[in-house]
Design a protein around this motif. Structure first.
Motif, PDB file in Angstrom:
ATOM      1  N   MET A   1     -64.604 -27.908  22.615  1.00  8.34           N
ATOM      2  CA  MET A   1     -64.528 -29.071  23.411  1.00  8.34           C
ATOM      3  C   MET A   1     -65.504 -29.530  24.637  1.00  8.34           C
ATOM      4  O   MET A   1     -66.404 -28.563  24.889  1.00  8.34           O
ATOM      5  N   ASN A   2     -65.569 -30.551  25.319  1.00  9.46           N
ATOM      6  CA  ASN A   2     -66.459 -30.839  26.338  1.00  9.46           C
ATOM      7  C   ASN A   2     -65.949 -30.484  27.381  1.00  9.46           C
ATOM      8  O   ASN A   2     -65.041 -29.938  27.597  1.00  9.46           O
ATOM      9  N   ALA A   3     -66.971 -30.718  28.383  1.00 13.21           N
ATOM     10  CA  ALA A   3     -66.773 -30.178  29.775  1.00 13.21           C
ATOM     11  C   ALA A   3     -65.620 -30.745  30.378  1.00 13.21           C
ATOM     12  O   ALA A   3     -64.944 -30.223  31.338  1.00 13.21           O
ATOM     13  N   PHE A   4     -65.244 -31.925  29.929  1.00 15.44           N
ATOM     14  CA  PHE A   4     -63.985 -32.377  30.671  1.00 15.44           C
ATOM     15  C   PHE A   4     -62.816 -32.065  30.098  1.00 15.44           C
ATOM     16  O   PHE A   4     -61.810 -31.748  30.830  1.00 15.44           O
ATOM     17  N   SER A 259     -57.688 -23.067  17.217  1.00 14.92           N
ATOM     18  CA  SER A 259     -58.993 -23.202  16.665  1.00 14.92           C
ATOM     19  C   SER A 259     -59.356 -24.754  16.452  1.00 14.92           C
ATOM     20  O   SER A 259     -60.841 -24.812  16.741  1.00 14.92           O
ATOM     21  N   LEU A 260     -58.782 -25.494  16.207  1.00 18.42           N
ATOM     22  CA  LEU A 260     -59.276 -26.893  16.065  1.00 18.42           C
ATOM     23  C   LEU A 260     -59.559 -27.438  17.527  1.00 18.42           C
ATOM     24  O   LEU A 260     -60.337 -28.218  17.332  1.00 18.42           O
ATOM     25  N   ASP A 264     -63.750 -21.117  16.916  1.00 15.63           N
ATOM     26  CA  ASP A 264     -63.388 -19.803  16.330  1.00 15.63           C
ATOM     27  C   ASP A 264     -63.911 -18.689  17.184  1.00 15.63           C
ATOM     28  O   ASP A 264     -63.866 -17.542  16.743  1.00 15.63           O
ATOM     29  N   ASP A 265     -64.557 -18.560  18.224  1.00 19.82           N
ATOM     30  CA  ASP A 265     -65.227 -17.882  19.174  1.00 19.82           C
ATOM     31  C   ASP A 265     -64.035 -17.265  19.800  1.00 19.82           C
ATOM     32  O   ASP A 265     -63.367 -17.652  20.865  1.00 19.82           O
ATOM     33  N   LEU A 314     -49.937 -27.924   8.300  1.00 19.79           N
ATOM     34  CA  LEU A 314     -51.490 -27.242   8.022  1.00 19.79           C
ATOM     35  C   LEU A 314     -51.897 -27.332   6.732  1.00 19.79           C
ATOM     36  O   LEU A 314     -53.019 -27.627   6.647  1.00 19.79           O
ATOM     37  N   ILE A 315     -51.062 -26.978   5.737  1.00 27.78           N
ATOM     38  CA  ILE A 315     -51.375 -27.014   4.445  1.00 27.78           C
ATOM     39  C   ILE A 315     -51.815 -28.536   3.773  1.00 27.78           C
ATOM     40  O   ILE A 315     -52.820 -28.667   3.415  1.00 27.78           O
ATOM     41  N   PHE A 316     -51.022 -29.543   4.223  1.00 26.08           N
ATOM     42  CA  PHE A 316     -51.439 -30.675   3.745  1.00 26.08           C
ATOM     43  C   PHE A 316     -52.444 -31.526   4.623  1.00 26.08           C
ATOM     44  O   PHE A 316     -53.366 -32.194   4.144  1.00 26.08           O
TER      45      PHE A 316
END
Length: 323
Positions: A1-4, A259-260, A264-265, A314-316
């Motif tokens: 994500m960005n800083a904002f 995660s989205l 993944d960190d 999630l699957i679709f």
């Protein structure tokens, strides 16, 4: 994500946590918000003996289950895996039944330890099956776990029926926090320590999710780290199931959403995963108290519906992204 957007997300989480905690403390049958806030009648006793312990149990359970889910996903390298889709929950229920059969007078801590050991064995069996079966699709992994969980559940149901323990077993399958009172939830504080241990090793689990070759290449003890992760998952699952029953899909929905947003960190995302799981379970419990008030719908039922819909999305969603 960005800083904002990252500070905005953290601010939203803090506000949501404050609102949901207050709502949990003042929501419930028998004693409304005015009785609790003004401490009239037995309002102070209800707050101290029921509402506060229940809220803490919800937060601890949700955080632990969400962290368990993301650890399972890193270990299995599959985004559709969590304790309720890997047979871990069903194995823990089998462990509880074994204590009822073999040690009917055992204390809660003994039930939790036996349930954790059986859950650990079940999770290990799940990973062993993954290593031996040809899996042509990512969706095959949770299917293997669901089928394994079905076997555990069938064995548990047969033994419970055979020894007339079906009613006792039913108490561990609903995810009902209405039974939480002061003195009956304290074992859940173990989850706080396990979440802290997971965060302390978050960087290692991030590398673990890249595969065995990468983990060994950077000097990690691959098998020892897997065992450590499975111990955390098994103990958290056992503690929740013994205390309130099964709460499905928390470890599936929350880690995928985080995660989205954050990647993944785990050093960066694990605190948000834990907080998101806590808030999801807390919100589900409040909804269960309000839908048919003054009666309640168990959290396990609410999460079963929400989690199933989220699982399908999630699957679709991943299929359309792959296309």
């Amino acid at each position: 994500m960005n800083a904002f957007s990252r500070p905005l997300l953290l601010s939203a989480i803090v506000v949501a946590a404050a609102v949901l905690v207050v709502a949990s403390l003042v929501t419930g049958g028998g004693y409304g918000w005015s009785d609790v806030l003004t401490m009239e009648g037995d309002g102070a006793l209800v707050l101290a003996a029921s509402r506060v312990p229940r809220t803490l149990a919800l937060l601890l359970s949700g955080a632990g289950l969400a962290v368990s889910g993301i650890l399972m996903q890193m270990i299995a390298r599959n985004r559709f895996v969590e304790p309720s889709t890997a047979g871990t929950v069903e194995a823990a229920s089998l462990g509880i039944l074994l204590t009822l059969l073999l040690m009917p007078g055992a204390p809660v801590i003994a039930r939790m330890l036996v349930a954790a050991l059986v859950a650990l064995a079940g999770s290990g069996l799940f990973l062993m099956l993954l290593g031996r079966l040809p899996l042509g699709s990512a969706l095959m992994v949770p299917l293997v776990g669901i089928m394994l969980g079905g076997i555990f559940e069938a064995v548990t149901s047969f033994l419970a029926y055979r020894f007339d323990l079906l009613q006792s077993l039913g108490a561990f399958g609903s995810g009902d926090f209405s039974i939480v009172l002061r003195g009956r939830y304290e074992f859940l504080w173990i989850i706080a320590g396990l979440v802290a241990a997971a965060y302390a090793t978050a960087a290692r689990f991030t590398i673990l999710g890249m595969g065995e070759a990468v983990a060994i290449g950077v000097g990690l003890n691959y098998r020892r780290l897997i065992i450590f992760g499975l111990i955390i998952v098994s103990v958290v699952t056992a503690a929740v199931v013994v205390t309130v029953g099964a709460v499905p899909f928390v470890g599936l929905i929350v880690p995928n959403v985080v995660s989205l947003l954050l990647g993944d960190d785990l050093r960066r995302s694990l605190p948000v995963v834990a907080t998101g799981g806590a808030l999801l379970v807390l919100a589900s419990d409040i909804a269960g108290r309000l839908v048919i008030a003054p009666y309640e719908i168990p959290v396990g039922t609410i999460m079963g519906v929400v989690g199933s819909l989220g699982f399908l999305m999630l699957i679709f969603g991943r299929r359309s992204h792959a296309a």
